[in-house]
Write an enzyme that holds these catalytic residues in place. Sequence first.
Site, short mmCIF file in Angstrom:
data_model
loop_
_atom_site.label_atom_id
_atom_site.label_comp_id
_atom_site.label_asym_id
_atom_site.label_seq_id
_atom_site.Cartn_x
_atom_site.Cartn_y
_atom_site.Cartn_z
N ARG A 68 124.55 8.75 17.95
CA ARG A 68 123.48 8.30 17.04
C ARG A 68 123.86 6.76 16.71
O ARG A 68 122.74 6.04 16.37
CB ARG A 68 123.98 8.75 15.60
N GLY A 104 122.07 6.65 27.34
CA GLY A 104 121.82 5.86 26.06
C GLY A 104 123.10 4.68 26.08
O GLY A 104 122.60 3.57 25.76
N THR A 105 124.18 5.30 26.28
CA THR A 105 125.04 4.29 25.91
C THR A 105 125.41 3.27 27.08
O THR A 105 125.74 2.03 26.70
CB THR A 105 126.82 5.38 26.20
N ILE A 126 127.02 15.57 31.28
CA ILE A 126 127.01 16.73 31.95
C ILE A 126 125.53 16.81 32.68
O ILE A 126 125.28 17.62 33.65
CB ILE A 126 126.91 18.00 31.00
N ASP A 127 124.56 15.98 32.03
CA ASP A 127 123.43 16.09 32.86
C ASP A 127 122.96 15.52 34.03
O ASP A 127 121.95 15.73 34.78
CB ASP A 127 122.17 15.33 31.89
N MET A 169 121.45 23.38 29.68
CA MET A 169 121.03 22.01 29.33
C MET A 169 120.75 21.19 30.21
O MET A 169 120.56 21.65 31.60
CB MET A 169 122.44 21.48 28.35
N GLU A 222 116.53 23.53 30.10
CA GLU A 222 116.02 23.08 28.79
C GLU A 222 114.80 22.40 28.94
O GLU A 222 113.57 22.16 27.89
CB GLU A 222 116.73 22.74 27.81
N LEU A 273 128.58 25.32 24.64
CA LEU A 273 129.48 25.91 25.63
C LEU A 273 129.69 25.01 26.86
O LEU A 273 130.77 24.97 27.29
CB LEU A 273 129.21 27.28 25.95
O1 F6P Z 1 123.28 14.79 27.22
C1 F6P Z 1 124.00 15.97 26.99
C2 F6P Z 1 123.33 16.80 26.36
O2 F6P Z 1 124.30 18.01 26.26
C3 F6P Z 1 121.87 17.47 26.75
O3 F6P Z 1 121.94 18.20 27.96
C4 F6P Z 1 121.51 18.19 25.67
O4 F6P Z 1 120.19 18.16 25.59
C5 F6P Z 1 121.99 17.11 24.44
O5 F6P Z 1 123.01 16.76 24.86
C6 F6P Z 1 122.34 17.86 23.10
O6 F6P Z 1 122.57 16.98 21.91
P1 F6P Z 1 123.32 17.34 20.91
O7 F6P Z 1 124.86 17.46 21.16
O8 F6P Z 1 122.99 16.08 19.96
O9 F6P Z 1 122.84 18.61 20.24
#
Ligand code: F6P
Length: 348
Positions: A68, A104-105, A126-127, A169, A222, A273
């Site tokens: 955030r 983002g970072t 992880i993405d 995710m 997702e 998870l």
């Molecule tokens: O960017 C990593 C990630 O785990 C995405 O795969 C997922 O959409 C998002 O962050 C979930 O974010 P948060 O932890 O804010 O729910």
Amino acid sequence: MTGGGDCPGLNPAIRAITKTAVFCHRMEVIGIEDGYEGLIKNKTRRLETKDVSGILTQGGTILGTSNRANPFAYSEEKRDVSPKVFRNFRNLKLEALVCIGGDGTLHIAHELNQLGMPVVGIPKTIDNDVEATDFTIGFDSAVAVATEAIDNIHSTAESHHRVMIIELMGRYTGWVALHAGVAGGGDVILIPEIPYKIERICQEVKRRSRVGKRFSIIVVAEGVKYRDKELVVKRRVKSSTDPIRLGGVSYRIARQIEELTGLETRVIILGHLQRGGKPTDFDRILATQFGKKAVDLVKAGEFGHMSSLQKGEIASVPIESAISSLKKVDLSSPLVEAARGVGTCFGD
Ligand code: F6P
């Protein structure tokens, strides 16, 4: 500093940075807590080698993180608190900032660097959606968790003759779904990069039924769009760099499959998870090499650059080249072709 969503592999990176900095260069290391929040609010602590001993195998980050705190648009009022970040940086007498983060970072790291802060980056998420590196820290571990989940779903799907949808995710790209889907033998894999048709998916599960395979596993990213048009948003986090949180498209797809085929369908949303547990050996090795490379970049004064994996070799690239766009799955890649070769349906 670790910023953005956590993932397995952050601790091995913190360990590698600290040990390399101290052992090889007698540098002093300060850990910034909770991502950019720590630089805004001056939350830091000295990291000695003993503080990072034993964390190689631990998931998460000992420094804490936040997705955030953006210094250029802080909190819901979106205030620019970057001057405070520079002040704290100077007061701490820091000579370099190592940002371990995703899209983002790294964007923020680049902006800070443009304003004169000596920044070095390490790509993690992880993405796996960061450009200019083959892999990011955390991706392999998430794929391992997701693959195990798909493995576990097989027996219950088969016993009940059901269609099982597992939603993974990955935000706007399909890396986790593609890799875990192939590793776990998903019958249908839906990723944002390949528009799907519901009729095609139904045709495939019915075909399987006809040839005696009375169950099907569908792996869904997702970020897949419902009816190929609409992203399904679970919630909005106003203060976040990317306020959209995806999730739930699978429930809609499941309803359509039940209506069109009459086959009983269930949904599993694996969720966070995928960001938990121990880092895999691959992530530990990658993080160790990325951490060492980041310290080398600091030593050489190559600021504005990040560690990167290029065709299996550890390299460095300008952070800017990593954030110009999201890295999407290449549809002509050997992995997509191999998946098609073994009969995987992508819904197209
Ligand atoms: O960017 C990593 C990630 O785990 C995405 O795969 C997922 O959409 C998002 O962050 C979930 O974010 P948060 O932890 O804010 O729910």
